[in-house]
Structures are given as C-alpha cells and as structure tokens.
Write a protein that holds these residues in place. Structure first.
Motif, PDB file in Angstrom:
ATOM      1  N   CYS A   5      -7.099  -3.294   0.798  1.00 15.00           N
ATOM      2  CA  CYS A   5      -6.340  -3.234  -0.467  1.00 15.00           C
ATOM      3  C   CYS A   5      -7.267  -3.030  -1.658  1.00 15.00           C
ATOM      4  O   CYS A   5      -6.940  -2.285  -2.591  1.00 15.00           O
TER       5      CYS A   5
ATOM      6  N   LYS B  57       0.838  -1.203   0.000  1.00 15.05           N
ATOM      7  CA  LYS B  57       0.000   0.000   0.000  1.00 15.05           C
ATOM      8  C   LYS B  57       0.873   1.254   0.000  1.00 15.05           C
ATOM      9  O   LYS B  57       0.602   2.213  -0.733  1.00 15.05           O
TER      10      LYS B  57
ATOM     11  N   ILE C 200      -0.364  -2.595  -6.095  1.00 15.27           N
ATOM     12  CA  ILE C 200      -1.370  -3.135  -5.170  1.00 15.27           C
ATOM     13  C   ILE C 200      -1.954  -4.438  -5.704  1.00 15.27           C
ATOM     14  O   ILE C 200      -2.416  -5.293  -4.947  1.00 15.27           O
TER      15      ILE C 200
END
Length: 929
Positions: free
Chosen positions: A552, A521, A540
């Motif tokens: 996420c 992240k 990601i």
C-alpha cells in the motif's frame, strides 16, 4: 468488452501507461528505464533543486518505468495458510481437543495445528507461544530438534552479534543439545540450560578419569588377531558387550575354546579393535577421533553391541560442528541407523536456516524424495519437519523449485485432514504463482476434499486464468450462499464481476473485513484511471492509517510521483525499506534503495541537525510514518548510530511491526559503541521476547557500569508491567526520576515524564501527575494531553478533560486513539460519534465495538449487541471481544455459545483468569444456580 477497455485505457492521459510484457521483456524494459533515468539525472539535474515544470513529464516518465498501475493488472494473492470459514468454532474445537488430550506427543501436534490456524492473525508472539507449547510437550528427539530450530528461526531478527546458531539465549528450549534428550519435561521451556551439556550425556555411559583407565587394566585371557597384530582382551568383558559375543565366547561355538581368534575378516582395523577392548573395560569412547568411531559404529551394529553403538552415536554427534560435517555424517548415520547422530546433523542443518537455503548440497539432500524415505525409516521424516522447511522456503521465494519440492514432501508426510489441506493449499498457491494453472487447480481441489473451503477461491482463480470467468463467478456465489459471508468471499468474486457489481462486491468486502487491502487499492487505481490521483491517494490513505504494509505504501509512493510530490514519495519508500530493506518497487523492476537515491535529487537535502529538528516536529504531531522516514534518512548518513536504530524500533513497535522492530533493536545492539549501551539494547530485546528477568539483569549491569537514561528507564518499565503495590510504585517513581537526571533528548524525556505521570495517577497523586504531563507538553510530547485529560477526569473536571483531548486531536496526525479516549469524557451521543470516527479511522481498535455492544445490551437489545461484536470478531478475533460476547451469551442463557467463545478466547490466552472463571460458570450452569 475487454478489448474496448484496453483501447480506452491507452486513450487516457495516464503517464506512460503500462502494458504487461513477458517476464524477460520486463527485465530488459526496467533496466533500460533505469539507465535512461540515470542519464536524465546527469544531464538535466546536477543540482539538488527541484526540476522545472517544463521537464516534469520526462522526469515522471523516467521515475515511473512501468507507468501508473491499472485495474486490469491488480489481483489479490491467495493467502497461503489455513483460513477456516468459522474461525471461532475451529479454534474452540481445537481447545476442546487439547483439554481432553492425555498423550504429550499428541498434545504437541495439536499445538502445531493451533500454530497453523493462528498464522492468519499475523501475531508473532502468539505464534511463538504455540511453538513453545509444542516444544514443551514434545517427547521424541526428532520433534524437539525441529521445534528448537523453528523457535530460533522465528527469533532470528533479534539475534545478537557474535551468536552462533548452536548457542541459546539462556532457557533450555533454546539450547540445541537439550533437544537430544528423549522424554517430556513440563518445565522444559522455563529451566535454564546447562551450557556444558554434551550429546553423549543423553546416554547413560559411565565416564572415567584418565588415570582410572590404567587402574582398570586386567589380565587378558583371549586375543583377537587382525592381520599381523594381536589385541589382548578380557573374555568376559568382550562377552558382556552383546548377546552374540556372549554366545560366541561362552556358548557352543568353537571360539569358546580358543584363546586366539582371527578377526581379520570382520571389517575392523587393529586400532579399532583396541578401542573396543578399552571400551569393554572402561565404557569410554570420548578419547577417540571420528576415523575410529566410524569403524566402531558398523562393528557395534554387526555384533549387536547396543550400548557401544549408543556411545558411538552420541560421541560422533558431539563432533559435528558445521554444515559440511553434518552432510557427511548424516549419510553415515542413515546407513548405520545412528539416530542421535542423524538428529544432531539434522539440527545443524535446520539451525542454519535461512542461510542453508542457499547451500546447494543441503537443499538437494532435504528436498529429495529418497531422503524423505530414508529419514522416515528411522523416524526422522515428519510433517513437522517439512512444514518448517516449506515455511522457510516460501518466505524466501514463492516460485523457487526448492519450495515446490519441499511442499511435495510435506504432502507425502501429511496424515491428518488439516495437514493434507494445508500441504495441498500451499502447494496450490505456489504453483499458481508459477503460472502452472492446471497443477494448481488439482492441488486446490485436493485441499477442498480435505475440508478447506477457502481453497475454493484458489479453484476460482485457476478457472479465471483459464478464461472460465462465469464458472469462477458461479463458484464464489455458491460459497457466499452456503456459508456465513466473509470479506474474502466478496473480494474474490469481485474479480469475476464487472461494472457496478464489481464495486459493490468490493464495498461489501470492506464492510465485512476492512483489513483487506485489495479493495482500497482497486478503488484507488480506479480513481487514477479517472484522472483523480489526489482522490486515489485519499482512498489508499484509509488503510495506511491503521495497517502499515509495503504494497500500500508502494502504491501511494507511485501516486505521489505522478503528482510530483517527490518528498512524500521519498517518505513512503523510506518507510518501505525500513520494513523490508530489499524491497523491489514497480513490479519488482526497481530496487527501493535505488529509487531513494534518484528521488533525493528532487528533494531538499537536510543536515543531520535539520533532521533532528524535523524528527521532533513529526514526533510531536504523532506522525509515526513521517518519523520513521526521517530516521531512515538519518541512518543513510550515519548507519552505525545505535541510538537512531533504537528510536526506529520504538516507532515500529508502536506501528505493530514486531519483526522489523526486533531487527532494528538487534542492529542497535550490534552497533553499540560501549558495553553499557549494548547491555541496555540487549535488555530491551530480552524484554520484548518475554524474558523479563534477564532484561532486568542486563539493565542493572549496565547501570553498574554507567548511569544512563535508557538503563533506568528499562528497569522502571519492566517493573511497572506487573501489579504495583505502594512500595513497587515508589521504586518505579524513583527510577524514572533517576532516568530524568541522566542526559537524553526531549523525545525520550517526554516519554519518561508521561510514564511518571501515569504512576502518580495510579498512586492517587493527581497534582504531581498533572505537573509531569505539563512538563512533557512543554517539550512537545503531545501524547501527554491524554494523561492530563485523565487527571482532569479524576478531578471531576469532565469539560477540561474533553477539551484536553480535543487539543490532542487537533495536533495528532493519526488520532483514532484520541477520538476513542475522548469518548470517555462526554455524554452517550457524543461518545458514540467519537467512537464511530475511531472505528472509521482504525477498524482494528476493539474498544469502540465493545462500548457500542455494551450500550445495546444495557438497552436490552441483546441480539444487536451480539451482532456488533460478531461483526468485528469476524475479521479481528480479539480476546476481549470474545470474552465479552461469551458473557453476553451467558447472560442470555446460551451456555453452549458462551463455552465456545470462552474456548476460542483461551486458545488465544490460556491464562486469562476472567475467561477461565466465565468458562467454568458456563460449563456448569446447574452449580451456579
């Protein structure tokens, strides 16, 4: 430096860059942004078409009320569970203590400790097994009550419609009244409950038929006067109630000479005394109402009538039917030391969790320090009780006052070091969330004193929040130097580092533990700040590819909105809501389902038929996330469609989202339009919760009502999960053929053909297996390429097998498993390349590590082989990897390390026969020589 970074940040071309307001300001800002967006939608985009590019900025600004995420606001949470620095050794030590433990109640406590250690693995079935073992070995009623309620809470997602909190699913451990029986029963988890069991049956009280009461009438020889009424009694019967009565009526007291005794001042009514008289002759209280029983209980206490007290206690307990009864009678039970009544009232309150969390009187009672003291005097306050309550409260809200108070009670009950460490660490996490920094630091320090090294990360975080950046950095650096480095150590230190060193720490954290989401992240948001949003999405994607988590997915949706890919953003938000239906987006300011509604204005709306076509496409390309999103969209149009709920549960199980899968299965069952359909979904729930025989019974009953694909498929699936002989295999084949004759869609028929092919392979019928796989591929069941490759391999056609897997890799959206499987059909060097790719795509897959370790062992590189496994075990303590490393240690002559790994593996599965054999060999090396 910080000021400069802020200035640079506001100079960047981000969309509506977010600056952190206070909580109240944030709510106002979020609400204003949503109102602005709604107005914008009405004025500008009444149609379903995508907005023109000239309006793009205003649309994005409205959809992102908080702007894009920024690195300065990113911070990983401190995990609120025990995290040993040497997980394997800690687990092995616990297994050794369980092996040597003789006391059943102590063994029960050890299983609760095991539960606390395994929570970090996030495996619901493993945790449930620990609770079942703790329940099985529990001796005292209090522990059984708490564990029975805890087990129900853990399976709340699979609870069926119309089921009361006081019902069970068949086994005695789920039956609440069975918890009221003191003692250890080794078969308690496996016996079926007796649904007619009453709390009074826990007491050996003689019961009589109604007419027997008259037949037992005897001539009275004494009477008790209460006011103007006289109650005739039999002297020896009353004397037999207790020693005080015996002394009064047959001893040296004057009452022994009297035939009429004034009892007006003894706190019992005439009606109550008549009940005492009947009880003295019959031993019965079951005909009485609660208003008389509450008189008899203090009377029994005053005159030490233990058997009558027990009978009152049990019968009062049987009258408790709801929370209101429980709240009233538990107070009465505490006053009169009625242990069974207290236990049953407590059980009612606990089995209504999490719903009773919202009941003010319940929480006021349970959170009170005074209540804990009163319960403790009677053995009903325990670490176990407040552990359960605090887990429920933390799951509901990490910052609520209720959570703090329950954790404080937990700390007061903690006696052992691990209990103190857990209580203080969890309270520290909650206080940190509440921004009570000094108090949080104190709790973390207490946890460290109790031996929990991970709590030092909490101390570092509190120092950071107090502006002591360098002190926090030094603390984490000392941990890294003092212990075997772990991913969380570098992740935490990265918060107190800057520049390249920060990125290096995060890279090391990922290398040591690729399952940590924060480094991905952070790196993604760095790309955002560098205006490389597509690169951020790719970053990601790396973790979403093998670990599905709402945070996420939320970040990726954020980024898709920024690049105006609203369809992909809608997909991710739909999946988030499948996992967590009440999820709040963008720092908790926008409801996820509201954002779905808003985004739908920019995404082409599909009919239900179009959705089915899209679902086939996604399913055939092995795109589970895309499939979930389409099903979510279809359920918005048809929320009562049980078939769609069932498909949803299958996808969620494949993605290892077990709780969400159980919720979908429960909803499928609850929305069933027919009895035979409901029975099938109930059968799947029972099967997935380990009740295989009951699952088969449900499916067979469903078939007796109406033949269906799903009923036959469930029977075949349940039968095939055991070792199949020739006759059993033949039965499974016939069942799958029957399933294929029944109406169904291509998605399920493809799965049935795939399963049928697997059975044929096991039976050696390779041509029939190949035919099944090809038929499955004809209806676009892409996974059948894997089965067909296996057939080619067994026919010694390795090139064809390799090519077949290459087709799967080409078609599949997520192909880590395909690379892994293809490695079996090529030479060592190519296999290594495929397995390295599999690990890169999904580091949680254990086969590649085991294969590489085995190759190193074959090359006599023993230490490298062990290190390859150790690298993975550090973040994925898997049974097979622990077993293999134990075997390596055993072959190297390191019996101590081999035993340790076996012990840790047996903590994960105590019945794993290969590990048991290896453990016995490693424990007695002299015998094996």
């Amino acid at each position: 430096m910080r000021g400069l970074k802020l200035i640079d940040r506001f100079k960047s071309a981000q969309v509506h860059a977010f600056s952190p307001p206070d909580a109240s300001a944030g709510k106002t800002h979020g609400g204003a942004s949503i109102a602005k967006l709604n107005s914008h939608l009405i004025k500008s985009f009444g149609s379903n078409s995508k907005p023109k590019s000239t309006n793009s900025f205003s649309v994005i600004e409205a959809l992102l009320p908080c702007g894009l995420p920024v690195t300065e606001l990113l911070e990983p949470t401190i995990d609120a569970y025990l995290k040993p620095v040497d997980f394997v050794e800690t687990l092995a030590d616990l297994y050794r203590r369980l092996e040597s433990c003789k006391s059943q109640s102590e063994k029960s406590s050890l299983y609760v400790e095991q539960y606390s250690l395994l929570r970090g693995l996030g495996d619901p079935k493993l945790l449930r097994r620990c609770l079942r073992a703790a329940h099985q070995h529990a001796v005292d009623v209090h522990s059984k009550v708490v564990l029975s309620a805890w087990l129900r809470f853990e399976r709340r997602e699979d609870e069926l419609v119309g089921v009361s909190s006081m019902d069970c699913v068949g086994h005695i451990l789920e039956y609440p009244k069975a918890a009221l029986v003191y003692g250890y029963d080794p078969n308690s988890n496996y016996n079926y409950c007796q649904r007619g069991l009453d709390p009074s049956e826990a007491i050996n009280t003689p019961m009589f038929e109604e007419n027997e009461c008259v037949n037992l009438k005897e001539d009275s020889d004494i009477s008790f006067r209460i006011g103007d009424e006289e109650i005739d009694c039999v002297r020896y019967r009353i004397a037999a109630l207790s020693s005080p009565f015996n002394a009064m009526l047959y001893g040296s007291f004057r009452e022994s000479k009297m035939v009429e005794i004034d009892f007006s001042q003894n706190g019992i009514s005439a009606e109550g005394m008549r009940a005492v008289e009947v009880y003295s002759r019959t031993g019965r209280l079951d005909f009485l109402g609660s208003e008389i029983l509450v008189e008899l209980l203090p009377f029994a206490n005053r005159f030490c009538c233990e058997e009558m007290k027990s009978a009152c206690d049990a019968h009062l307990a049987s009258l408790v039917v709801n929370i209101e009864d429980a709240l009233i009678l538990i107070e009465y039970g505490l006053e009169e030391t009625a242990n069974l009544l207290i236990a049953f009232c407590l059980q009612v309150l606990l089995r209504e969790l999490p719903g009773s969390l919202g009941h003010t009187k319940v929480m006021k009672f349970l959170c009170s320090s005074k209540t804990r003291e009163r319960l403790a005097k009677l053995g009903h306050a325990s670490f176990l009780l407040y552990y359960f309550l605090s887990q429920v409260a933390m799951e509901d809200s990490m910052v609520a006052n209720t959570t703090v108070m329950l954790l404080e009670r937990l700390g007061e009950c903690a006696m052992e070091r691990w209990q103190k460490a857990l209580a203080m660490h969890q309270l520290g996490c909650v206080l940190l969330e509440r921004r009570e920094i000094n108090a949080a630091q104190h709790c973390f320090e207490e946890a460290v004193k109790a031996g929990h090294v991970y709590s030092m990360a909490g101390i570092a975080r509190t120092k950071h929040n107090q502006g002591q950046q360098y002190s926090a950095y030094k603390l984490m650096s000392s941990i890294i130097s003092d212990y075997r480095p772990a991913g969380w150590m570098y992740q935490e230190r990265s918060l107190y580092n800057i520049g390249k060193e920060k990125i290096l720490d995060l890279s090391t954290a990922t290398a040591l533990d690729p399952t940590l989401s924060f480094p991905y992240k952070y790196r993604a948001v760095v790309k955002v700040e560098e205006k490389q949003i597509m690169a951020a999405i790719l970053e990601i994607n790396k973790i979403i590819g093998f670990k599905l988590s709402p945070d996420c997915l939320e970040l990726r949706a954020w980024l898709f909105i920024a690049v105006e890919d609203y369809e992909s953003a809608l997909r991710d938000i739909s999946v988030i809501l499948t996992l967590e239906p009440n999820y709040m987006m963008f720092h908790g300011k926008v409801r996820g389902n509201h954002l779905v509604e808003l985004l739908s204005h920019w995404v082409q709306q599909l009919s239900q038929a179009d959705c089915w076509m899209r679902l086939y496409e996604r399913w055939s390309s092995v795109d589970d996330i895309g499939s979930l999103a389409i099903i979510h969209q279809m359920l918005l149009n048809d929320p009562g469609n049980s078939l769609l709920r069932f498909r949803q549960s299958l996808l969620l199980l494949r993605l290892n989202c077990q709780k969400a899968a159980m919720r979908s299965l429960r909803l499928a069952s609850n929305h069933s339009s027919s009895e035979h359909e409901r029975l099938v979904y109930e059968g799947w729930i029972l099967y997935d919760t380990g009740n295989r025989e009951e699952a088969l019974s449900r499916a067979e009953k469903s078939v007796s009502i109406q033949r269906s694909f799903e009923a036959y498929f469930l029977i075949a699936y349940a039968l095939a999960d055991t070792s199949l002989d020739a006759e059993s295999s033949s039965n499974v084949i016939q069942l799958l053929k029957e399933a294929l004759k029944c109406p169904s869609d291509g998605l399920r028929k493809g799965q049935a053909l795939n399963n049928l092919g697997s059975i044929y392979v096991d039976c050696g019928n390779l041509d029939l297996a190949a035919e099944c796989y090809m038929n499955a591929l004809d209806i676009k069941h892409t996974r059948a390429h894997q089965g067909l490759a296996r057939v080619y391999h067994l026919k010694n056609q390795r090139k064809a097998a390799y090519d077949e897997m290459a087709k799967l890799i080409e078609k599949a959206e997520n192909n880590a498993s395909a690379y892994e499987k293809r490695s079996e059909y090529c030479d060592r060097e190519m296999a290594k390349d495929d397995l390295d790719l599999a690990t890169e795509l999904d580091p949680l897959r254990t086969y590649p590590y085991r294969y590489r370790a085995a190759v190193l062992m074959d090359d006599q590189k023993e230490n490298e082989a062990v290190e390859e496994l150790t690298k993975a075990i550090t973040f994925r303590p898997d049974l097979q990897m622990l077993h293999l490393r134990a075997a390596f240690y055993d072959s190297m002559g390191d019996s101590i390390s081999a035993q340790r790994d076996c012990q840790a593996a047996l903590s994960l599965d105590p019945n794993h026969s290969d590990t048991i054999d290896l453990y016995n060999r490693a424990s007695h090396p002299a015998i094996n020589e």
